[in-house]
Scaffold this motif. Structure first.
Motif, PDB file in Angstrom:
ATOM      1  N   ASP A  95      37.420   1.657  27.279  1.00  0.00           N
ATOM      2  CA  ASP A  95      36.650   2.707  26.482  1.00  0.00           C
ATOM      3  C   ASP A  95      36.474   1.435  25.160  1.00  0.00           C
ATOM      4  O   ASP A  95      37.528   1.346  24.655  1.00  0.00           O
ATOM      5  N   ALA A  96      35.257   1.557  24.823  1.00  0.00           N
ATOM      6  CA  ALA A  96      35.191   0.385  23.771  1.00  0.00           C
ATOM      7  C   ALA A  96      33.923   0.657  22.828  1.00  0.00           C
ATOM      8  O   ALA A  96      33.000   0.107  22.779  1.00  0.00           O
ATOM      9  N   PRO A  97      33.884   1.983  22.209  1.00  0.00           N
ATOM     10  CA  PRO A  97      33.021   2.178  21.239  1.00  0.00           C
ATOM     11  C   PRO A  97      32.685   1.200  20.258  1.00  0.00           C
ATOM     12  O   PRO A  97      33.669   0.603  19.803  1.00  0.00           O
ATOM     13  N   VAL A  98      31.333   1.425  19.448  1.00  0.00           N
ATOM     14  CA  VAL A  98      30.991   0.118  18.561  1.00  0.00           C
ATOM     15  C   VAL A  98      30.875   0.970  17.174  1.00  0.00           C
ATOM     16  O   VAL A  98      30.385   1.884  16.840  1.00  0.00           O
ATOM     17  N   PHE A  99      31.269   0.416  15.977  1.00  0.00           N
ATOM     18  CA  PHE A  99      30.812   0.740  14.582  1.00  0.00           C
ATOM     19  C   PHE A  99      29.676  -0.129  14.482  1.00  0.00           C
ATOM     20  O   PHE A  99      29.702  -1.405  14.596  1.00  0.00           O
ATOM     21  N   GLY A 100      28.796   0.603  13.689  1.00  0.00           N
ATOM     22  CA  GLY A 100      27.476  -0.136  13.045  1.00  0.00           C
ATOM     23  C   GLY A 100      26.474   0.553  13.687  1.00  0.00           C
ATOM     24  O   GLY A 100      26.550   1.642  14.375  1.00  0.00           O
ATOM     25  N   VAL A 131      35.988  -1.335  19.061  1.00  0.00           N
ATOM     26  CA  VAL A 131      37.381  -0.734  19.204  1.00  0.00           C
ATOM     27  C   VAL A 131      37.599  -0.263  20.427  1.00  0.00           C
ATOM     28  O   VAL A 131      37.149   0.401  21.016  1.00  0.00           O
ATOM     29  N   ALA A 132      38.595  -0.900  21.075  1.00  0.00           N
ATOM     30  CA  ALA A 132      38.705  -0.713  22.568  1.00  0.00           C
ATOM     31  C   ALA A 132      40.100  -0.269  23.041  1.00  0.00           C
ATOM     32  O   ALA A 132      41.127  -0.424  22.162  1.00  0.00           O
ATOM     33  N   GLY A 133      39.862   0.465  24.284  1.00  0.00           N
ATOM     34  CA  GLY A 133      41.118   1.119  24.663  1.00  0.00           C
ATOM     35  C   GLY A 133      41.284   0.677  26.190  1.00  0.00           C
ATOM     36  O   GLY A 133      40.226   0.612  26.809  1.00  0.00           O
ATOM     37  N   GLY A 134      42.559   0.217  26.429  1.00  0.00           N
ATOM     38  CA  GLY A 134      42.523  -0.048  27.895  1.00  0.00           C
ATOM     39  C   GLY A 134      43.846  -1.127  28.256  1.00  0.00           C
ATOM     40  O   GLY A 134      44.526  -1.464  27.383  1.00  0.00           O
ATOM     41  N   ASP A 135      43.703  -1.715  29.367  1.00  0.00           N
ATOM     42  CA  ASP A 135      44.735  -2.718  29.794  1.00  0.00           C
ATOM     43  C   ASP A 135      44.396  -4.216  29.231  1.00  0.00           C
ATOM     44  O   ASP A 135      43.365  -4.620  28.917  1.00  0.00           O
ATOM     45  N   PRO A 180      46.387   1.708  24.798  1.00  0.00           N
ATOM     46  CA  PRO A 180      46.079   2.039  25.997  1.00  0.00           C
ATOM     47  C   PRO A 180      44.782   2.888  26.118  1.00  0.00           C
ATOM     48  O   PRO A 180      44.223   3.148  25.171  1.00  0.00           O
ATOM     49  N   GLY A 181      44.366   3.052  27.378  1.00  0.00           N
ATOM     50  CA  GLY A 181      43.027   3.896  27.462  1.00  0.00           C
ATOM     51  C   GLY A 181      43.091   5.043  26.792  1.00  0.00           C
ATOM     52  O   GLY A 181      43.919   5.745  26.583  1.00  0.00           O
ATOM     53  N   GLY A 182      41.864   5.218  26.072  1.00  0.00           N
ATOM     54  CA  GLY A 182      41.658   6.360  25.217  1.00  0.00           C
ATOM     55  C   GLY A 182      41.658   6.109  23.649  1.00  0.00           C
ATOM     56  O   GLY A 182      41.149   6.784  22.824  1.00  0.00           O
TER      57      GLY A 182
END
Length: 296
Positions: free
Chosen positions: A118-123, A136-140, A163-165
Motif C-alpha cells: 500500500d503506497a498512497p501519494v502526497f501531492g 508513503v508505503a506499507g509492506g514487506d 508493515p502492511g497498512g
C-alpha cells in the motif's frame, strides 16, 4: 526496463504513467474512460481492453483509483485484479482509501501469495506531472526494495512506514495536516480582510515566518486571484476528510480541526464547487465571514 501495468488515469495516474515511460519502462494502461488512455498511448504506453489483459505478464502492477468503491470494483469484485493478476507480479496501490478496504485487498492478495504494497501519494496534479510526489508505503521491506526503482521516476521521496497498512494510515495522518492548513489559511485571510489588512502583504508575512508553509505559498496567491482551477478536486478532499474522521473515530482520537474543515468542505460542495480545487473550502469560510478574498 520493467514491464508495468498501470490502472487508473485520473488526476494523478496519467502524470505518473508519463514519467514511468520517460524512465524507459514499458507501460500498459487500462482506464474506465477512454480519453486519458489516448493521451497515455500518445506518450508511448500500450492500451489494454481489460484489467486482465493489462496485467498479463507484468512485472509490477500499479494503480491509482479515486475511492473505496473504485478499488472494490476494480480489485475485489469477481474477475477483478486480485483474482487475475499473476502470482509473480508485485502489486502497488497508490490510492488514498480507507484502512479497511486496504486490508481487504491485502487479504485477497495474500490468499494467492501475491506481493503487495500500500503506497498512497502526497501531492496533486502538478507533482504527478513533474515526478515530485511523496510516497508513503506499507509492506514487506524486501518487496519495497525490489519495487524501489519504479518509485524513483514518480516521486521526490519515498518512505517505508512499516508493515502492511502503514502507508494508508500515514496518508490519512498527512491529509489531516493538509485540511488543517487550508482551514487555517482561510481563517487567517478572512480575519485579515475583516480587520482591513492588505491581503498581499499578509501573504508576504506568511512566506517568511516560522509558521510558513508551501501550502500557504501556493494556495494563498491563487485565492487572492480567485483561481480555484482543480489540481486536487474539492470532491476528493470531501472523501478524504470523511476517511480521516472515520479512521480517528475508530481509534478514539480527537480531530477537531478536521471536523471544522469538513464543515466548510461540505458547504463548498453544496455551493456547487465540488469540481473546483480543494481550496474552494476557503470560499465557503470567507462567505460565512461576509468577505470576498479575491483581489484585482
Amino acid at each position: 526496463m520493467t514491464s508495468i501495468a498501470f490502472l487508473g488515469l485520473g488526476t494523478m495516474g496519467l502524470g505518473m504513467v508519463k514519467n514511468l515511460l520517460a524512465a524507459s519502462h514499458t507501460v500498459t494502461v487500462w482506464n474506465r474512460s477512454a480519453a486519458p488512455v489516448a493521451e497515455a498511448v500518445a506518450a508511448g504506453a500500450t492500451a489494454a481492453p481489460s484489467v486482465a489483459a493489462a496485467v498479463a505478464g507484468a512485472d509490477i502492477v500499479m494503480y491509482c483509483l479515486s475511492n473505496d468503491a473504485a478499488v472494490r470494483a476494480v480489485v475485489l469484485d469477481e474477475d477483478g485484479l486480485a483474482s487475475v493478476v499473476e502470482t509473480s507480479s508485485i502489486v502497488i496501490d497508490l490510492s488514498t482509501i480507507s484502512p479497511e478496504v486496504s486490508a481487504a485487498e491485502r487479504a485477497a492478495y495474500d490468499a494467492r501469495g501475491i506481493r503487495f504494497l500500500d503506497a498512497p501519494v502526497f501531492g496533486s496534479r502538478g507533482e504527478a506531472n513533474s515526478g515530485g510526489l511523496w510516497i508513503v508505503a506499507g509492506g514487506d521491506a524486501d518487496v519495497f526494495a525490489e519495487a524501489a526503482h519504479v518509485f524513483e521516476p514518480i516521486s521526490e521521496t519515498v518512505h517505508l512506514m512499516g508493515p502492511g497498512g502503514s502507508g494508508v494510515r500515514m496518508k490519512l495522518v498527512g491529509n489531516l495536516v493538509v485540511a488543517s492548513q487550508l482551514l487555517a489559511l482561510g481563517e487567517s485571510l478572512a480575519l485579515a480582510a475583516k480587520a482591513g489588512l492588505d491581503l498581499p502583504k499578509v501573504l508576504d508575512v506568511l512566506k517568511v515566518t516560522d509558521f510558513r508553509s508551501p501550502i500557504f505559498d501556493g494556495v494563498g496567491p491563487a485565492v487572492l486571484a480567485d483561481d480555484y482551477a482543480p489540481s486536487f478536486a474539492l470532491k476528493l478532499m470531501q472523501k478524504d476528510v470523511g476517511l480521516i474522521q472515520d479512521f480517528a473515530a475508530g481509534l478514539g482520537a480527537a480531530v477537531p480541526s478536521v471536523t471544522a474543515a469538513a464543515h466548510y468542505v461540505d458547504a463548498a460542495v453544496e455551493a456547487g464547487w465540488s469540481e473546483e480545487n480543494a481550496s474552494a473550502l476557503i470560499k465557503a469560510l470567507a462567505a460565512e465571514s461576509g468577505v470576498s478574498l479575491a483581489r484585482p
